[in-house]
Enzyme design. Structure first.
Site, short mmCIF file in Angstrom:
data_model
loop_
_atom_site.label_atom_id
_atom_site.label_comp_id
_atom_site.label_asym_id
_atom_site.label_seq_id
_atom_site.Cartn_x
_atom_site.Cartn_y
_atom_site.Cartn_z
CD GLU A 70 30.80 36.35 23.67
OE1 GLU A 70 29.63 36.05 23.97
OE2 GLU A 70 31.21 37.52 23.57
CD GLU A 100 31.59 40.49 19.09
OE1 GLU A 100 31.18 39.50 18.48
OE2 GLU A 100 31.03 40.95 20.11
#
Length: 480
Positions: A165, A272
């Protein structure tokens, strides 16, 4: 010639060896946009969990521990993961200077792969998304290469993430992309020169829809016209929380995701997933992720997360004394996993092995804020020497015998009952763990489904050793 005493000693040694030999999971290769089981040639799907006890704030090199440094902790958690049915863990923050042999060997023994981030939240150990040029240097790369060195020799090290990210909004999208390709390039070149086997390197993206497709396109394309470009990711993952509660393929926008990423030239999966609002979680996305609507594009995913932390996503509550309590979400996820058709997930021939990577071009990028320049920063001064010759004082790792299988800590189920006889069950060579329909309150009936058809069971493997030892003992007795 062996004397009676020598023959008896040899027999006992072989008997012990039959119970302790470390099995090895099959290497997972990448062909096109599929993960491939190197033993069977079948497509491989990830059924995993994120694993970072203590959370990112719990990572402290001064403590002398990390998530994969304490064998007793790993044994407890591997037993619970094997029982849950997962075949992979994602570990975010690791200290390359610690010894990880026993933990890696325990997870290998039960058929669980490791997906490892090379960065950490500490200064100098990750790329600054606001000013990436200030952190992309030889010291930073030395640390990422150290993580590679520490884990490259474990057969169950499946891949490394070059970033997580780092590109997460318009501002970071304007400056970070070339640096992510540069870090990927450097890691892949280091592995090529310093590892006995290829280990894939990829990126874990934020599911920010305005920039997600551009991130995928920017990182998967090739500047050389073929797959030889080392700055091109080997895989692309995303942290997705769009399926919340009793949602659906369309309500969650999974259909949009599949449509957007159809035609991917690299494996794509959820690094995730598992929205926790509303609670409790019901994990109705599991049969969809592993069903016909998504498997043509996605290669599975990693549930966030194993241990209960402040963010309240945990499956297991780990107490300060080492004991643990299963949470209701563990039971729910286990039930969802147990409904999956393992043969359909892991036993089907690969379909997307000849996908061609797109040629890098500004035309691949749609958002005006996203960097469309594919000229990468040069390797920092001194870093090329590290890549060519390997880092100094490189940590090493090796698979070791796992002689202890029984969990010593007290573990209670979600109803507060102590789980009796909790232990890992070593698998045979070339097996990975898979979901099994087992009781949620006992481990006495735990079984694991091998991915290799016709592979010997762990019991058969051990009895082979016992048979040889038995023959030697018989021969010894005949001399008495």
């Amino acid at each position: 010639m062996f004397g009676p005493h020598t023959m008896f000693t040899t027999a006992i040694s072989i008997l012990a060896l039959g119970a302790q030999l470390a099995s090895a999971v099959p290497t997972i290769d990448i062909k096109g946009s599929d993960f491939i089981n190197s033993e069977t040639g079948d497509r491989f799907q990830l059924l995993g969990v994120a694993y970072q006890p203590g959370g990112s704030s719990g990572y402290d090199p001064a403590s002398g521990i990390d998530p994969l440094s304490d064998g007793n902790v790993c044994l407890r958690d591997a037993a619970l993961m094997q029982r849950l049915g997962v075949n992979a863990i994602r570990v975010y923050n690791l200290d390359p200077d610690l010894n990880h042999d026993l933990c890696a060997s325990i997870f290998n023994e039960v058929g669980i792969y490791m997906l490892l981030d090379v960065n950490s939240p500490l200064p100098g150990e990750s790329i600054n998304r606001d000013e990436p040029w200030t952190t992309y240097d030889s010291s930073y790369l030395n640390r990422t290469f150290a993580v590679v060195e520490a884990f490259k020799s474990y057969p169950n090290t499946l891949l490394f993430f070059s970033g997580n990210e780092v590109i997460n909004d318009d501002a970071s999208a304007s400056v970070v992309p070339p640096y992510m390709r540069a870090v990927t390039r450097d890691l892949k070149n280091y592995i090529k020169k310093n590892s006995a086997r290829d280990i894939p390197v990829g990126y874990s993206a934020a599911d920010v829809r305005d920039i997600l497709v551009d991130t995928w396109n920017y990182l998967q394309c090739t500047t050389t016209g073929d797959d030889s470009d080392p700055s091109r990711v080997d895989l692309f993952a995303l942290n997705s929380y769009s399926w919340c509660g009793d949602s659906s393929f369309t309500t969650s926008s999974y259909n949009v995701l599949v449509s957007d990423l159809t035609g991917t030239s690299v494996p794509v999966f959820f690094s995730e997933y598992g929205c926790n609002v509303p609670a409790p979680r019901i994990f109705t996305e599991v049969p969809v992720i592993y069903g016909p609507l998504m498997t043509p594009v996605l290669s599975g995913g990693m549930v966030y997360e194993f241990s209960q932390e402040a963010s309240n996503f945990g499956l297991v509550n780990i107490n300060s004394d080492g004991s643990a309590n299963l949470l209701p979400d563990y039971d729910t996820l286990q039930k969802q996993f147990s409904t999956l058709n393992v043969t359909a997930i892991q036993g089907l021939p690969a379909q997307n092995t000849s996908v061609t990577a797109p040629k890098c071009s500004a035309s691949l990028i749609s958002a005006k804020s996203f960097n469309s320049n594919f000229t990468l920063p040069a390797v920092p001064p001194g870093a090329q020497t590290l890549i060519d010759n390997g880092i100094a004082n490189a940590p090493t790792g090796k698979i070791v015998s796992v002689t202890k299988t029984a969990v010593s800590q007290t573990v209670k189920d979600s109803q507060g009952n102590i789980i009796q006889g909790l232990s890992i069950i070593p698998l045979s060579n070339d097996q990975s763990n898979n979901p099994s329909a087992i009781s949620s309150t006992t481990t006495s009936s735990v079984t694991a489904s091998p991915t290799k058809k016709g592979a010997a069971t762990s019991m058969q493997r051990n009895w082979t050793g016992l048979s040889v030892a038995g023959a030697l003992v018989t021969a010894w007795l005949s001399l008495m």
